[in-house]
Structure formats: structure tokens, C-alpha cells
Design a protein around this motif. Structure first.
Motif, mmCIF file in Angstrom:
data_model
loop_
_atom_site.group_PDB
_atom_site.id
_atom_site.type_symbol
_atom_site.label_atom_id
_atom_site.label_comp_id
_atom_site.label_asym_id
_atom_site.label_seq_id
_atom_site.Cartn_x
_atom_site.Cartn_y
_atom_site.Cartn_z
ATOM 1 N N HIS A 21 9.697 16.443 -6.565
ATOM 2 C CA HIS A 21 9.766 14.946 -6.451
ATOM 3 C C HIS A 21 10.804 15.257 -5.090
ATOM 4 C CE1 HIS A 21 6.752 13.392 -8.354
ATOM 5 N NE2 HIS A 21 7.511 14.489 -10.020
ATOM 6 N N THR A 22 11.983 15.888 -4.733
ATOM 7 C CA THR A 22 12.728 15.667 -3.977
ATOM 8 C C THR A 22 11.920 16.056 -2.664
ATOM 9 O OG1 THR A 22 13.826 17.802 -5.046
ATOM 10 C CG2 THR A 22 14.539 16.155 -6.166
ATOM 11 N N ALA A 23 11.642 17.234 -3.162
ATOM 12 C CA ALA A 23 11.083 17.247 -1.752
ATOM 13 C C ALA A 23 10.485 16.189 -1.048
ATOM 14 C CB ALA A 23 10.030 18.146 -1.962
ATOM 15 N N GLN A 24 9.258 15.309 -1.485
ATOM 16 C CA GLN A 24 8.200 14.593 -1.354
ATOM 17 C C GLN A 24 9.452 13.210 -0.572
ATOM 18 O OE1 GLN A 24 5.272 13.149 -3.140
ATOM 19 N NE2 GLN A 24 5.231 13.720 -4.894
ATOM 20 N N LEU A 25 10.107 13.103 -1.357
ATOM 21 C CA LEU A 25 11.919 11.839 -0.691
ATOM 22 C C LEU A 25 12.430 12.753 -0.131
ATOM 23 C CD1 LEU A 25 12.056 11.410 -4.710
ATOM 24 C CD2 LEU A 25 11.089 10.102 -2.790
ATOM 25 N N GLY A 26 12.091 13.791 0.776
ATOM 26 C CA GLY A 26 12.640 13.650 2.271
ATOM 27 C C GLY A 26 14.463 15.043 1.799
ATOM 28 N N ASN A 27 13.806 15.304 1.354
ATOM 29 C CA ASN A 27 14.740 16.594 0.867
ATOM 30 C C ASN A 27 14.835 18.328 1.062
ATOM 31 O OD1 ASN A 27 17.326 14.823 -0.318
ATOM 32 N ND2 ASN A 27 15.888 14.346 -1.363
ATOM 33 N N ASN A 28 16.161 19.377 0.950
ATOM 34 C CA ASN A 28 15.499 20.148 0.803
ATOM 35 C C ASN A 28 15.331 20.770 -0.452
ATOM 36 O OD1 ASN A 28 14.616 19.640 3.834
ATOM 37 N ND2 ASN A 28 17.048 19.714 4.247
ATOM 38 N N PRO A 29 14.677 21.172 -1.349
ATOM 39 C CA PRO A 29 14.865 21.845 -2.038
ATOM 40 C C PRO A 29 14.768 23.441 -2.844
ATOM 41 C CG PRO A 29 12.790 20.656 -2.488
ATOM 42 C CD PRO A 29 13.147 20.745 -1.248
ATOM 43 N N SER A 30 15.185 24.193 -2.950
ATOM 44 C CA SER A 30 14.863 25.844 -3.399
ATOM 45 C C SER A 30 14.797 25.712 -4.727
ATOM 46 C CB SER A 30 15.640 26.318 -2.407
ATOM 47 O OG SER A 30 16.024 26.177 -1.187
ATOM 48 N N ASN A 47 13.129 4.133 -11.461
ATOM 49 C CA ASN A 47 12.416 3.750 -12.808
ATOM 50 C C ASN A 47 10.875 3.359 -12.907
ATOM 51 O OD1 ASN A 47 14.280 3.529 -14.660
ATOM 52 N ND2 ASN A 47 14.776 1.285 -14.422
ATOM 53 N N LYS A 48 11.140 2.953 -10.521
ATOM 54 C CA LYS A 48 9.593 2.606 -10.289
ATOM 55 C C LYS A 48 9.160 4.140 -9.940
ATOM 56 C CE LYS A 48 7.951 -0.598 -5.771
ATOM 57 N NZ LYS A 48 8.564 -0.596 -4.890
ATOM 58 N N VAL A 49 9.906 4.722 -9.533
ATOM 59 C CA VAL A 49 9.213 6.061 -8.849
ATOM 60 C C VAL A 49 8.981 6.742 -10.712
ATOM 61 C CG1 VAL A 49 9.386 8.967 -9.095
ATOM 62 C CG2 VAL A 49 10.074 6.699 -7.080
ATOM 63 N N ALA A 50 9.219 6.902 -11.718
ATOM 64 C CA ALA A 50 8.766 7.344 -13.031
ATOM 65 C C ALA A 50 7.742 6.632 -13.201
ATOM 66 C CB ALA A 50 10.062 7.127 -13.908
ATOM 67 N N ALA A 51 7.341 5.671 -13.486
ATOM 68 C CA ALA A 51 6.519 4.238 -14.239
ATOM 69 C C ALA A 51 5.335 4.439 -13.657
ATOM 70 C CB ALA A 51 7.066 2.475 -13.560
ATOM 71 N N PHE A 52 5.442 5.110 -11.873
ATOM 72 C CA PHE A 52 4.250 5.413 -10.798
ATOM 73 C C PHE A 52 3.935 6.976 -11.337
ATOM 74 C CE2 PHE A 52 2.383 8.291 -7.791
ATOM 75 C CZ PHE A 52 1.513 7.053 -7.398
ATOM 76 N N ALA A 89 4.292 8.261 -14.370
ATOM 77 C CA ALA A 89 3.551 7.692 -15.239
ATOM 78 C C ALA A 89 2.045 7.491 -15.563
ATOM 79 C CB ALA A 89 4.102 7.067 -16.982
ATOM 80 N N SER A 90 1.911 6.874 -15.348
ATOM 81 C CA SER A 90 1.231 6.150 -14.799
ATOM 82 C C SER A 90 -0.462 6.448 -13.843
ATOM 83 C CB SER A 90 0.660 4.434 -13.979
ATOM 84 O OG SER A 90 0.906 4.603 -12.867
ATOM 85 N N SER A 91 0.309 7.945 -13.712
ATOM 86 C CA SER A 91 -0.292 8.658 -12.802
ATOM 87 C C SER A 91 -0.869 10.226 -14.110
ATOM 88 C CB SER A 91 0.088 9.596 -11.291
ATOM 89 O OG SER A 91 0.402 8.293 -10.999
ATOM 90 N N ASN A 92 -1.715 10.789 -13.690
ATOM 91 C CA ASN A 92 -1.963 11.938 -13.828
ATOM 92 C C ASN A 92 -1.662 13.122 -13.197
ATOM 93 O OD1 ASN A 92 -4.865 11.151 -15.735
ATOM 94 N ND2 ASN A 92 -6.058 10.711 -13.248
ATOM 95 N N GLY A 93 -0.730 14.021 -14.713
ATOM 96 C CA GLY A 93 -0.278 14.835 -13.044
ATOM 97 C C GLY A 93 1.454 14.909 -13.100
ATOM 98 N N ALA A 94 2.057 16.158 -13.693
ATOM 99 C CA ALA A 94 3.342 15.680 -13.440
ATOM 100 C C ALA A 94 4.251 15.464 -12.058
ATOM 101 C CB ALA A 94 4.179 16.659 -13.495
ATOM 102 N N PRO A 127 2.221 13.685 -9.015
ATOM 103 C CA PRO A 127 1.435 12.934 -8.007
ATOM 104 C C PRO A 127 1.877 12.536 -6.598
ATOM 105 C CG PRO A 127 2.091 11.431 -9.627
ATOM 106 C CD PRO A 127 2.448 12.768 -10.358
ATOM 107 N N GLN A 128 0.828 12.776 -5.863
ATOM 108 C CA GLN A 128 1.725 12.355 -4.212
ATOM 109 C C GLN A 128 2.236 10.709 -4.239
ATOM 110 O OE1 GLN A 128 1.580 14.205 -1.001
ATOM 111 N NE2 GLN A 128 2.861 12.159 -0.640
ATOM 112 N N LEU A 129 2.819 10.205 -3.757
ATOM 113 C CA LEU A 129 4.045 9.378 -3.989
ATOM 114 C C LEU A 129 3.044 8.170 -3.140
ATOM 115 C CD1 LEU A 129 7.698 10.167 -4.979
ATOM 116 C CD2 LEU A 129 6.015 9.610 -6.610
#
Length: 289
Positions: A30-39, A268-273, A275-280, A282-284
């Protein structure tokens, strides 16, 4: 931001289907989707699931230079049963992430990271727990985010205490407040504000504490602030990964602009999305990014 994540890579087996997961991996994705560089610092087996995990990590834009591949130990798995959208876990022991080796980590690279994330599950084994302790000695991270993520049979009072001692941002849910109050402070109160007073008195390193409250939203506390931020309404499909998405969104937002209220609302907004989607993972939606 460059974000370094420590902990489990595993596959959730849900209704006989395999889903890549583990709280640290979900957080990193999720941090990658939000524009960061995770390792991610973890370990997998030299098996089919390990090979698939590496392929998926690449697709998720998670750097794998710290992922260790073990010849004789299988990739982690968890049997998951859903009860009205709430997961129940059977976590398999003696798997690859229980044996993360410090000797395999190039400590010269640690200075490249602004944020360090960890939880408690990978600390159930001595080797991975010792590796984490050495990372704190050799790293000089500006922010250390601990999401406790307590799993039955996979934590101890000592593990929880040492985890809180190391972090600058502590995140847990309301049920975990009860557990930690009892184990660490010998106190039965589950009130987040009373709990925060005990935390900040004993652990002055903790600058921010976040308690997620399910459908009630979240509470964010510092030495100067006590915020309650209402939840984003949603129709829950399954909650797997929602807490990890919350953590990722909060870190990404708060460490960008420093506004606790806005960061809590975004989380809260991202967590709700999720929780309302299938899988841990999902594409944001584009407007989240």
C-alpha cells in the motif's frame, strides 16, 4: 519516502485459494501504491510459493534485495476462516520468516531509509527476533512505526514491551489495548486515553499512538493532542489487510505534511475501501493516490 519493512511474507489460504499476504507485505504494497519506495526484510522458501511471492513483490513495486531464500524451510502459510467478514487465523510455525538472518543483511544500506516498520509475528522465533534487535542498533531511522498485530500464541509480554520501547509511532486496535494493558501495565482498563497516559509515562520514545476502533474510526494521541476521527462508512466484504492499509496511508500522509487530522481521515478512508473490497491489496482508486 524510502520505507524499510521487517517481517513475514506468507500466503493466506482462504477457501483453498492462495492469497499473498502478511501484515508487513500488505503495508509495503500500500505504501508503494501511495507513491513511496518500500523494501522488505524477510525470508521465503525455495519452493513454488516462494517463487510466486518474488514475482508478485516485483509487480507490487516492493524492492526484494533484503528477501532471503532458504533451501530447507518452506514459505509461510496461514489457514484463514472468515466469520461474517472477520478472519480467524491458523498460523503455521517453523517457516521461512522465522529464520531471518542478520548476517545476510548489508547494514550499509540501512542509512538510505527514512521510515522503519515492524510488528510482532516475525518475533515469535529467536533468530528473527534477534535480527530485528540488531537492526535497531545498526540503523538510524528518523521514524519507527510499530503495528503490534497480536496473533494468538505468537507474542509475549517481553516482545510487546521491547517493541514499544523501540518505536516512535505505535499503532494497535481496541482489543489489543486490553491485552497490552493487562500484560505490560497489569491494568484492566481498556480506555485508550488512560492507556496512552501509561504508555507515554513509561515509554517516552513514543511520540504518537494510534488506536483503531473498527466502525467507530480511530483515536490519535500525542503529548498535546487527543483526536477522535470517525470511520468512513462502508459495506464490509472482508477486513483482511484493512489495518495494514490504514497504517500505510497514515504513514504516507502524516510524514508528508504533518497534519494528524488529515492523515487519520485519509487512513480511515483507505482502510474502508480495503474492507469493502476482496483481498488485502486491492488497487486503490486514482483519487487516493
Amino acid at each position: 519516502m524510502n520505507i524499510l519493512v521487517f517481517g513475514e511474507i506468507l500466503w493466506d489460504i482462504i477457501e483453498e485459494k492462495e492469497h499473498l499476504g502478511g501484515a508487513p507485505l500488505n503495508f509495503a504494497a500500500h505504501t508503494a501504491q501511495l507513491g513511496n519506495n518500500p523494501s522488505i526484510i524477510s525470508a521465503i522458501g525455495r519452493d513454488r510459493l516462494g517463487t510466486q511471492a518474488l514475482q508478485e513483490l516485483s509487480k507490487l513495486s516492493i524492492d526484494t534485495q533484503f528477501v532471503q531464500v532458504l533451501k530447507k524451510t518452506p514459505t509461510g502459510t496461514v489457514q484463514v476462516k472468515l466469520d461474517n467478514g472477520q478472519p480467524q487465523y491458523e498460523i503455521i510455525e517453523k517457516v521461512a520468516y522465522d529464520y531471518i538472518s542478520f548476517q545476510e543483511i548489508d547494514t550499509r544500506l540501512l542509512s538510505e531509509y527514512d521510515v522503519f516498520y515492524f510488528g510482532t509475528l516475525a518475533q515469535r522465533s529467536r533468530e528473527s527476533r534477534d535480527t530485528l534487535a540488531k537492526l535497531f542498533v545498526h540503523g538510524s531511522f528518523q521514524h519507527i512505526f510499530c503495528d503490534l498485530n497480536l496473533r494468538k500464541g505468537c507474542y509475549s509480554t517481553e516482545t510487546i514491551t521491547s517493541s514499544i520501547e523501540q518505536c516512535t509511532i505505535l499503532k494497535l486496535n481496541d482489543e489489543e489495548v486490553d491485552v497490552v494493558s493487562s500484560l505490560v501495565f497489569d491494568n484492566k482498563s481498556g480506555d485508550p486515553l488512560e492507556f496512552w497516559k501509561m504508555v507515554k509515562d513509561r515509554f517516552p520514545n513514543v511520540e504518537i499512538m494510534i488506536v483503531t476502533l473498527g466502525k467507530e474510526g480511530c483515536q490519535i494521541m500525542t503529548k498535546d493532542v487527543d483526536l477522535h476521527i470517525p470511520a468512513e462508512p462502508c459495506q464490509v466484504k472482508d477486513t483482511i489487510g484493512a489495518g495494514d492499509a490504514f497504517s500505510a496511508a497514515f504513514v504516507s500522509d502524516y510524514l508528508t505534511h504533518g497534519d494528524l487530522t488529515l492523515a487519520g481521515q485519509k487512513a480511515n478512508k483507505v482502510a474502508a475501501f480495503v474492507a469493502s473490497s476482496n483481498g488485502a491489496i486491492p488497487q486503490l482508486p486514482a483519487d487516493f493516490l
